[in-house]
Scaffold this active site. Structure first.
Site, PDB file in Angstrom:
ATOM      1  N   CYS A  16      -8.242  -1.976   8.011  1.00  0.00           N
ATOM      2  CA  CYS A  16      -6.866  -1.974   7.492  1.00  0.00           C
ATOM      3  C   CYS A  16      -6.370  -0.547   7.270  1.00  0.00           C
ATOM      4  O   CYS A  16      -5.308  -0.157   7.766  1.00  0.00           O
ATOM      5  CB  CYS A  16      -6.783  -2.774   6.193  1.00  0.00           C
ATOM      6  SG  CYS A  16      -6.916  -4.558   6.414  1.00  0.00           S
ATOM      7  N   HIS A  59      -1.129  -5.706   2.139  1.00  0.00           N
ATOM      8  CA  HIS A  59      -2.253  -6.630   2.091  1.00  0.00           C
ATOM      9  C   HIS A  59      -1.802  -7.973   1.520  1.00  0.00           C
ATOM     10  O   HIS A  59      -0.837  -8.038   0.757  1.00  0.00           O
ATOM     11  CB  HIS A  59      -3.372  -6.072   1.208  1.00  0.00           C
ATOM     12  CG  HIS A  59      -4.371  -5.249   1.944  1.00  0.00           C
ATOM     13  ND1 HIS A  59      -4.558  -3.895   1.726  1.00  0.00           N
ATOM     14  CD2 HIS A  59      -5.256  -5.583   2.909  1.00  0.00           C
ATOM     15  CE1 HIS A  59      -5.516  -3.442   2.523  1.00  0.00           C
ATOM     16  NE2 HIS A  59      -5.960  -4.452   3.247  1.00  0.00           N
ATOM     17  N   GLU A  87       0.813  -1.218   0.000  1.00  0.00           N
ATOM     18  CA  GLU A  87       0.000   0.000   0.000  1.00  0.00           C
ATOM     19  C   GLU A  87       0.848   1.271   0.000  1.00  0.00           C
ATOM     20  O   GLU A  87       1.849   1.365   0.704  1.00  0.00           O
ATOM     21  CB  GLU A  87      -0.934   0.007   1.205  1.00  0.00           C
ATOM     22  CG  GLU A  87      -1.895  -1.172   1.265  1.00  0.00           C
ATOM     23  CD  GLU A  87      -2.873  -1.221   0.101  1.00  0.00           C
ATOM     24  OE1 GLU A  87      -3.047  -0.187  -0.588  1.00  0.00           O
ATOM     25  OE2 GLU A  87      -3.474  -2.287  -0.116  1.00  0.00           O
TER      26      GLU A  87
END
Length: 221
Positions: free
Chosen positions: A148, A172, A85
């Site tokens: 998250c 992730h 991310e």
């Protein structure tokens, strides 16, 4: 000097009995490694899938351990790759209940925080290393708006106020094969050992790389 790497993974949620993030992270408990002159040890912790509490817990872990690196790991069911991310946004907007029965909509995470934070992990170097090992991976431009992203943003907001620099971010991971097999939509999945190998490699790259690489990144979102 031995660096400390904090790895976190979430408990199972939304009626599931396992979470691939936690299954991978907990396998690395007690791991000590070295990349050239860079030596490190890993601390592993589980996070609750609960808005508010998850941020409190990860920030308390940072205050307790004073880690050099923090990699929070979460499940991204349906994604076929390991998405590293890039951005955490200051918004909670849940489509399902968390484990505490909460479902915030259009809520701000930190009233005193910016709209977004960028990961301070070497995200493209991690993706390149993962691909060189034959793992499917890419840079993701959104961590969603569930717990998250909530933890990702809270971690970066807390890290920004620390006296020492912390490399921090979020990765992730896909469903495990047994999770995918139990679903009617039969989403893509990744073997447990491959997910573990991916998290290990992400830690090794982060402790040993000072400047991220510049390339197309293979964005997943």
């Amino acid at each position: 000097m031995i660096k400390t790497v904090l790895l976190t993974g979430f408990e199972p949620f939304n009626g599931a009995s396992i979470n691939p993030a936690w299954e991978a992270v907990r396998a690395l408990e007690g791991w000590e490694g070295a990349v050239g002159e860079h030596r490190f040890r890993v601390e592993v912790r589980q996070l609750p899938c609960v808005f508010g509490q998850a941020i409190e817990d990860i920030n308390a872990m940072v205050d307790e351990l004073h880690p050099d690196v923090v990699i929070a790991v979460g499940q991204a069911g349906g994604r076929p790759a390991i998405p590293v991310e890039r951005v955490a946004i200051n918004a909670d907007d849940a489509s399902i209940l968390d484990k505490g029965g909460q479902q915030p909509v259009d809520a701000t995470i930190a009233s005193d925080g910016p709209a977004a934070y960028f990961s301070t992990l070497p995200i493209k170097a991690i993706v390149r290393a993962l691909r060189e090992k034959g793992l499917v991976a890419g840079v993701s431009q959104t961590a969603g708006t569930f717990v998250c992203n909530h933890v990702f943003y809270g971690l970066m907001h807390h890290a920004a106020g620390q006296p020492q620099a912390i490399k921090a971010g979020f990765i992730h991971v896909p469903f495990l094969p047994e999770q995918a097999a139990a679903r009617r939509d039969a989403p893509r999945s990744m073997a447990r050992d491959d997910i573990i190998a991916g998290i290990k490699l992400a830690a090794e790259v982060t402790v040993s790389v000072d400047a991220d690489v510049r390339d197309e990144g293979g964005a997943t979102h």
